[in-house]
Design a protein around this motif. Sequence first.
Motif, short mmCIF file in Angstrom:
data_model
loop_
_atom_site.label_atom_id
_atom_site.label_comp_id
_atom_site.label_asym_id
_atom_site.label_seq_id
_atom_site.Cartn_x
_atom_site.Cartn_y
_atom_site.Cartn_z
N PHE A 1 -5.04 -6.21 -6.52
CA PHE A 1 -3.96 -5.58 -5.79
C PHE A 1 -2.80 -5.35 -6.76
O PHE A 1 -2.49 -6.24 -7.56
CB PHE A 1 -3.49 -6.48 -4.64
CG PHE A 1 -4.54 -6.71 -3.59
CD1 PHE A 1 -5.35 -7.84 -3.64
CD2 PHE A 1 -4.72 -5.81 -2.55
CE1 PHE A 1 -6.32 -8.06 -2.68
CE2 PHE A 1 -5.69 -6.03 -1.58
CZ PHE A 1 -6.49 -7.16 -1.64
N VAL A 2 -2.19 -4.20 -6.67
CA VAL A 2 -1.05 -3.86 -7.54
C VAL A 2 0.17 -3.64 -6.66
O VAL A 2 0.14 -2.80 -5.76
CB VAL A 2 -1.34 -2.60 -8.38
CG1 VAL A 2 -0.15 -2.29 -9.28
CG2 VAL A 2 -2.60 -2.80 -9.21
N LYS A 3 1.23 -4.38 -6.94
CA LYS A 3 2.44 -4.21 -6.15
C LYS A 3 3.49 -3.47 -6.95
O LYS A 3 3.58 -3.61 -8.18
CB LYS A 3 2.97 -5.56 -5.66
CG LYS A 3 3.30 -6.56 -6.74
CD LYS A 3 3.78 -7.87 -6.11
CE LYS A 3 4.15 -8.88 -7.20
NZ LYS A 3 4.59 -10.17 -6.63
N ALA A 4 4.27 -2.70 -6.23
CA ALA A 4 5.28 -1.86 -6.88
C ALA A 4 6.44 -2.69 -7.40
O ALA A 4 6.71 -3.77 -6.87
CB ALA A 4 5.79 -0.81 -5.90
N GLU B 1 3.03 -3.68 -10.94
CA GLU B 1 2.78 -2.52 -11.76
C GLU B 1 3.52 -2.65 -13.08
O GLU B 1 4.70 -3.05 -13.11
CB GLU B 1 3.23 -1.24 -11.04
CG GLU B 1 2.78 0.04 -11.74
CD GLU B 1 3.02 1.28 -10.89
OE1 GLU B 1 3.82 1.19 -9.93
OE2 GLU B 1 2.41 2.32 -11.18
N GLY B 2 2.82 -2.38 -14.17
CA GLY B 2 3.40 -2.53 -15.50
C GLY B 2 3.14 -3.87 -16.14
O GLY B 2 3.31 -4.04 -17.36
N ALA B 3 2.72 -4.83 -15.36
CA ALA B 3 2.41 -6.16 -15.90
C ALA B 3 1.02 -6.15 -16.51
O ALA B 3 0.21 -5.26 -16.27
CB ALA B 3 2.50 -7.20 -14.79
N ARG C 1 -9.26 -7.25 -19.78
CA ARG C 1 -7.80 -7.24 -19.92
C ARG C 1 -7.27 -5.81 -19.92
O ARG C 1 -7.97 -4.85 -20.28
CB ARG C 1 -7.36 -7.94 -21.22
CG ARG C 1 -7.78 -9.39 -21.33
CD ARG C 1 -7.06 -10.07 -22.46
NE ARG C 1 -7.44 -9.53 -23.77
CZ ARG C 1 -8.16 -10.21 -24.66
NH1 ARG C 1 -8.63 -11.42 -24.35
NH2 ARG C 1 -8.44 -9.69 -25.83
N LYS C 2 -6.00 -5.72 -19.50
CA LYS C 2 -5.28 -4.46 -19.62
C LYS C 2 -3.82 -4.81 -19.83
O LYS C 2 -3.26 -5.62 -19.07
CB LYS C 2 -5.47 -3.59 -18.38
CG LYS C 2 -4.84 -2.21 -18.52
CD LYS C 2 -5.23 -1.28 -17.39
CE LYS C 2 -4.66 0.12 -17.63
NZ LYS C 2 -5.07 1.10 -16.59
N PRO C 3 -3.17 -4.21 -20.81
CA PRO C 3 -1.79 -4.60 -21.13
C PRO C 3 -0.77 -4.18 -20.09
O PRO C 3 0.24 -4.86 -19.90
CB PRO C 3 -1.53 -3.91 -22.48
CG PRO C 3 -2.56 -2.85 -22.60
CD PRO C 3 -3.73 -3.28 -21.80
N SER C 4 -1.02 -3.08 -19.40
CA SER C 4 -0.04 -2.59 -18.44
C SER C 4 -0.78 -1.94 -17.28
O SER C 4 -1.40 -0.88 -17.42
CB SER C 4 0.90 -1.59 -19.10
OG SER C 4 1.83 -1.06 -18.16
#
Lengths: 117, 114
Positions: B111-114, B15-17, B77-80
């Motif tokens: 998948f998004v990891k915390a 998350e945030g990447a 793409r997505k920056p964050s």
Amino acid sequence: GAVVSQHPSWVICKSGTSVKIECRSLDFQATTMFWYRQFPKKSLMLMATSNEGSKATYEQGVEKDKFLINHASLTLSTLTVTSAHPEDSSFYICSAPRSGSSYNEQFFGPGTRLTVL
Amino acid sequence: AQSVTQPDIHITVSEGASLELRCNYSYGATPYLFWYVQSPGQGLQLLLKYFSGDTLVQGIKGFEAEFKRSQSSFNLRKPSVHWSDAAEYFCAVGGDTGGFKTIFGAGTRLFVKA
């Protein structure tokens, strides 16, 4: 935005029975609609193009006698799965392009999950 | 023949990447390109589309995609990334030929990891 509905959202039926799925464009007319099938964790496979007032065009490998498509009006297309079997269980999605919008502005229905026992 | 290739079956990011999902297409004429997102058990939602003009297109939820004709690519793409972005992403192609049909790629599960 344009809205496309499907009914029912899910259906469970016994093997050998037929199931009808409706696809409606609620706020626009669609002379063409598309039917897709999606297997679990898989992509959408285009099954056929539904044409208002004429026969549907089926993709290669799709049994037209198995999956009957009727585009009865400018806002309604139906997909009937005849003599359903467990292997027909899938997620069926329709879409419709809206005339006058940007090319191929496809609006998708929410899908119908069919389970054949 | 029309086709879409999404080479990554699944991708995991923190998350945030930043995120980039790859898409390559094959189309005999001018392509119209789309990215859709599908959450589990849900229908498709259009993220963005490219028809013509500026090759960098902005979509909803902070997503963008760049059309590169020379590479036959349309990467998303997505920056964050946010945890709510976890879903299945489909690249699709259509055009004036083929009766306005839309052809989908196999999809990439994010998948998004915390």
